[in-house]
Design a protein around this motif. Structure first.
Motif, PDB file in Angstrom:
ATOM      1  N   THR A  87      37.419  53.661  97.542  1.00 22.28           N
ATOM      2  CA  THR A  87      36.374  53.169  98.447  1.00 22.28           C
ATOM      3  C   THR A  87      36.981  52.679  99.756  1.00 22.28           C
ATOM      4  O   THR A  87      36.452  52.949 100.846  1.00 22.28           O
ATOM      5  CB  THR A  87      35.584  52.031  97.779  1.00 22.28           C
ATOM      6  OG1 THR A  87      35.005  52.511  96.561  1.00 22.28           O
ATOM      7  CG2 THR A  87      34.483  51.508  98.695  1.00 22.28           C
ATOM      8  N   LEU A  88      38.106  51.981  99.671  1.00 18.90           N
ATOM      9  CA  LEU A  88      38.767  51.477 100.879  1.00 18.90           C
ATOM     10  C   LEU A  88      39.294  52.637 101.734  1.00 18.90           C
ATOM     11  O   LEU A  88      39.236  52.579 102.970  1.00 18.90           O
ATOM     12  CB  LEU A  88      39.905  50.537 100.495  1.00 18.90           C
ATOM     13  CG  LEU A  88      39.463  49.203  99.871  1.00 18.90           C
ATOM     14  CD1 LEU A  88      40.656  48.483  99.270  1.00 18.90           C
ATOM     15  CD2 LEU A  88      38.763  48.324 100.906  1.00 18.90           C
ATOM     16  N   ILE A 116      43.997  45.079 104.463  1.00 12.43           N
ATOM     17  CA  ILE A 116      44.634  43.984 103.737  1.00 12.43           C
ATOM     18  C   ILE A 116      44.316  44.076 102.247  1.00 12.43           C
ATOM     19  O   ILE A 116      45.197  43.933 101.389  1.00 12.43           O
ATOM     20  CB  ILE A 116      44.177  42.625 104.292  1.00 12.43           C
ATOM     21  CG1 ILE A 116      44.730  42.418 105.706  1.00 12.43           C
ATOM     22  CG2 ILE A 116      44.638  41.482 103.379  1.00 12.43           C
ATOM     23  CD1 ILE A 116      44.183  41.190 106.406  1.00 12.43           C
ATOM     24  N   MET A 117      43.044  44.333 101.927  1.00 13.87           N
ATOM     25  CA  MET A 117      42.657  44.450 100.523  1.00 13.87           C
ATOM     26  C   MET A 117      43.384  45.604  99.849  1.00 13.87           C
ATOM     27  O   MET A 117      43.835  45.490  98.706  1.00 13.87           O
ATOM     28  CB  MET A 117      41.140  44.644 100.388  1.00 13.87           C
ATOM     29  CG  MET A 117      40.657  44.596  98.938  1.00 13.87           C
ATOM     30  SD  MET A 117      38.901  45.042  98.729  1.00 13.87           S
ATOM     31  CE  MET A 117      38.112  43.746  99.671  1.00 13.87           C
ATOM     32  N   ALA A 173      49.601  46.357  95.514  1.00 11.99           N
ATOM     33  CA  ALA A 173      50.657  45.460  95.045  1.00 11.99           C
ATOM     34  C   ALA A 173      50.445  45.056  93.583  1.00 11.99           C
ATOM     35  O   ALA A 173      51.404  44.726  92.876  1.00 11.99           O
ATOM     36  CB  ALA A 173      50.707  44.203  95.926  1.00 11.99           C
ATOM     37  N   LYS A 174      49.196  45.105  93.128  1.00 12.94           N
ATOM     38  CA  LYS A 174      48.891  44.699  91.750  1.00 12.94           C
ATOM     39  C   LYS A 174      49.008  45.865  90.776  1.00 12.94           C
ATOM     40  O   LYS A 174      48.933  45.667  89.564  1.00 12.94           O
ATOM     41  CB  LYS A 174      47.468  44.133  91.685  1.00 12.94           C
ATOM     42  CG  LYS A 174      47.283  42.836  92.467  1.00 12.94           C
ATOM     43  CD  LYS A 174      45.816  42.408  92.435  1.00 12.94           C
ATOM     44  CE  LYS A 174      45.592  41.168  93.301  1.00 12.94           C
ATOM     45  NZ  LYS A 174      44.159  40.792  93.346  1.00 12.94           N
ATOM     46  N   LYS A 175      49.145  47.082  91.290  1.00 16.70           N
ATOM     47  CA  LYS A 175      49.198  48.278  90.404  1.00 16.70           C
ATOM     48  C   LYS A 175      50.512  48.326  89.629  1.00 16.70           C
ATOM     49  O   LYS A 175      51.543  47.913  90.121  1.00 16.70           O
ATOM     50  CB  LYS A 175      49.009  49.545  91.226  1.00 16.70           C
ATOM     51  CG  LYS A 175      47.583  49.717  91.759  1.00 16.70           C
ATOM     52  CD  LYS A 175      47.383  51.078  92.359  1.00 16.70           C
ATOM     53  CE  LYS A 175      47.357  52.154  91.304  1.00 16.70           C
ATOM     54  NZ  LYS A 175      47.057  53.501  91.851  1.00 16.70           N
ATOM     55  N   GLU A 180      37.066  44.180 112.556  1.00 21.25           N
ATOM     56  CA  GLU A 180      37.470  43.106 111.652  1.00 21.25           C
ATOM     57  C   GLU A 180      37.320  43.552 110.200  1.00 21.25           C
ATOM     58  O   GLU A 180      38.196  43.277 109.361  1.00 21.25           O
ATOM     59  CB  GLU A 180      36.628  41.857 111.915  1.00 21.25           C
ATOM     60  CG  GLU A 180      36.818  40.728 110.910  1.00 21.25           C
ATOM     61  CD  GLU A 180      38.242  40.222 110.800  1.00 21.25           C
ATOM     62  OE1 GLU A 180      38.574  39.627 109.749  1.00 21.25           O
ATOM     63  OE2 GLU A 180      39.029  40.400 111.748  1.00 21.25           O
ATOM     64  N   LEU A 181      36.247  44.256 109.886  1.00 21.52           N
ATOM     65  CA  LEU A 181      36.071  44.753 108.528  1.00 21.52           C
ATOM     66  C   LEU A 181      37.142  45.782 108.175  1.00 21.52           C
ATOM     67  O   LEU A 181      37.635  45.808 107.043  1.00 21.52           O
ATOM     68  CB  LEU A 181      34.674  45.363 108.369  1.00 21.52           C
ATOM     69  CG  LEU A 181      33.524  44.363 108.250  1.00 21.52           C
ATOM     70  CD1 LEU A 181      32.190  45.082 108.375  1.00 21.52           C
ATOM     71  CD2 LEU A 181      33.594  43.608 106.932  1.00 21.52           C
ATOM     72  N   SER A 182      37.505  46.610 109.141  1.00 22.45           N
ATOM     73  CA  SER A 182      38.573  47.581 108.911  1.00 22.45           C
ATOM     74  C   SER A 182      39.886  46.867 108.607  1.00 22.45           C
ATOM     75  O   SER A 182      40.643  47.274 107.716  1.00 22.45           O
ATOM     76  CB  SER A 182      38.720  48.492 110.132  1.00 22.45           C
ATOM     77  OG  SER A 182      39.751  49.432 109.934  1.00 22.45           O
ATOM     78  N   ARG A 183      40.149  45.798 109.337  1.00 21.03           N
ATOM     79  CA  ARG A 183      41.369  45.006 109.100  1.00 21.03           C
ATOM     80  C   ARG A 183      41.352  44.425 107.679  1.00 21.03           C
ATOM     81  O   ARG A 183      42.360  44.462 106.971  1.00 21.03           O
ATOM     82  CB  ARG A 183      41.455  43.886 110.126  1.00 21.03           C
ATOM     83  CG  ARG A 183      42.753  43.068 110.065  1.00 21.03           C
ATOM     84  CD  ARG A 183      42.718  41.903 111.026  1.00 21.03           C
ATOM     85  NE  ARG A 183      41.789  40.879 110.581  1.00 21.03           N
ATOM     86  CZ  ARG A 183      42.114  39.930 109.681  1.00 21.03           C
ATOM     87  NH1 ARG A 183      43.325  39.902 109.139  1.00 21.03           N
ATOM     88  NH2 ARG A 183      41.229  39.036 109.323  1.00 21.03           N
TER      89      ARG A 183
END
Length: 250
Positions: free
Chosen positions: A218-219, A241-242, A248-250, A234-237
């Motif tokens: 989705t991202l 980040i997300m 990083a959690k994968k 700002e939403l793209s930024r």
């Protein structure tokens, strides 16, 4: 497809002038020149208080503009005007999708700055308008988006909110899940694939569901959307980040 017919524009000479202003306002709205578009819609309403299109669009713009303010006074002023305009539109065409949509939007926006009890009350107030909007027009992206937000909120009420809902309102009959929220937001994207906010909120739902693959996909889609405004940048930024955090959690 709309259930009811929106009120007709005035038939006299003023109608032509109003149609021209509405046309200009619509182009400004699409170009994200919200304040200029709002000024034109409000100009129409000064001489044609029951102009349905101007009422709906002005209500929508007050919500969009108010959402950008950080101080509650400015937010409250815009959201109150949005609610009043939506009520006038709804009085003219209670069976029309757009009137129900702006009612849901205005009530939901006002709830953002309300106290806990009022926010819970809004859960009950908003849902019938969303349902009517989608019953009238099942391809209404904005209504699907509000429904997705509604599902997500209700699915994730904390213990205190659940208890308060039971005490004050007898509980909430519907028991939506995060998957319901994801499905509704997916429909919002289907009918308006150019709104980056829809992708961002859907990614947040998938993150809550711990569905990393769906979140990343989705991202990635979000980052292909053309950006026009500071809000979208700002939403793209935030999407970037997300994505980094999920990887990083994968």
């Amino acid at each position: 497809m709309l259930c009811g017919s929106a009120p007709a524009v005035m038939a006299d000479g003023a109608a032509t002038e109003h149609e021209q202003m509405l046309n200009r306002a619509g182009k400004l709205l699409v170009a994200y020149k919200d304040s200029e578009a709002l000024a034109l819609y409000e100009q129409v309403l000064k001489t044609d208080a029951d102009n349905y299109e101007a009422l709906c669009k002005a209500s929508y713009l007050h919500c969009r503009i108010g959402d950008r303010y950080t101080d509650e006074t400015s937010k409250s002023d815009h959201f109150e005007q949005a609610r009043n305009l939506a009520l006038r539109a709804y009085a003219l065409a209670p069976e029309d999708a757009e009137a129900n949509y702006v009612m849901a939007l205005a009530l939901g926006s006002s709830a953002m700055i309300a106290g806990p009890k009022q926010r819970l009350a809004t859960i009950y107030q908003v849902k019938p308008f969303i349902d009517k909007a989608l019953a009238c027009d099942n391809q209404h992206a904005g209504a699907w988006y509000i429904l997705g937000r509604w599902y997500f909120k209700v699915a994730n009420l904390n213990i205190a909110e659940q208890a308060a809902a039971k005490v004050f309102f007898g509980g909430i009959e519907e028991k939506p899940t995060n998957q319901d929220a994801a499905d509704a937001l997916t429909n919002a994207i289907r009918y308006n694939p150019d709104n980056i906010r829809y992708y961002y909120d859907l990614a947040c739902v998938y993150e809550e569901m711990k569905d990393k693959e769906a979140c990343i996909h989705t991202l990635q889609q979000a980052l292909t959307v053309n950006l026009e405004t500071k809000d979208e940048l700002e939403l793209s930024r935030r999407c970037k980040i997300m994505m980094q955090e999920v990887y990083a959690k994968k």
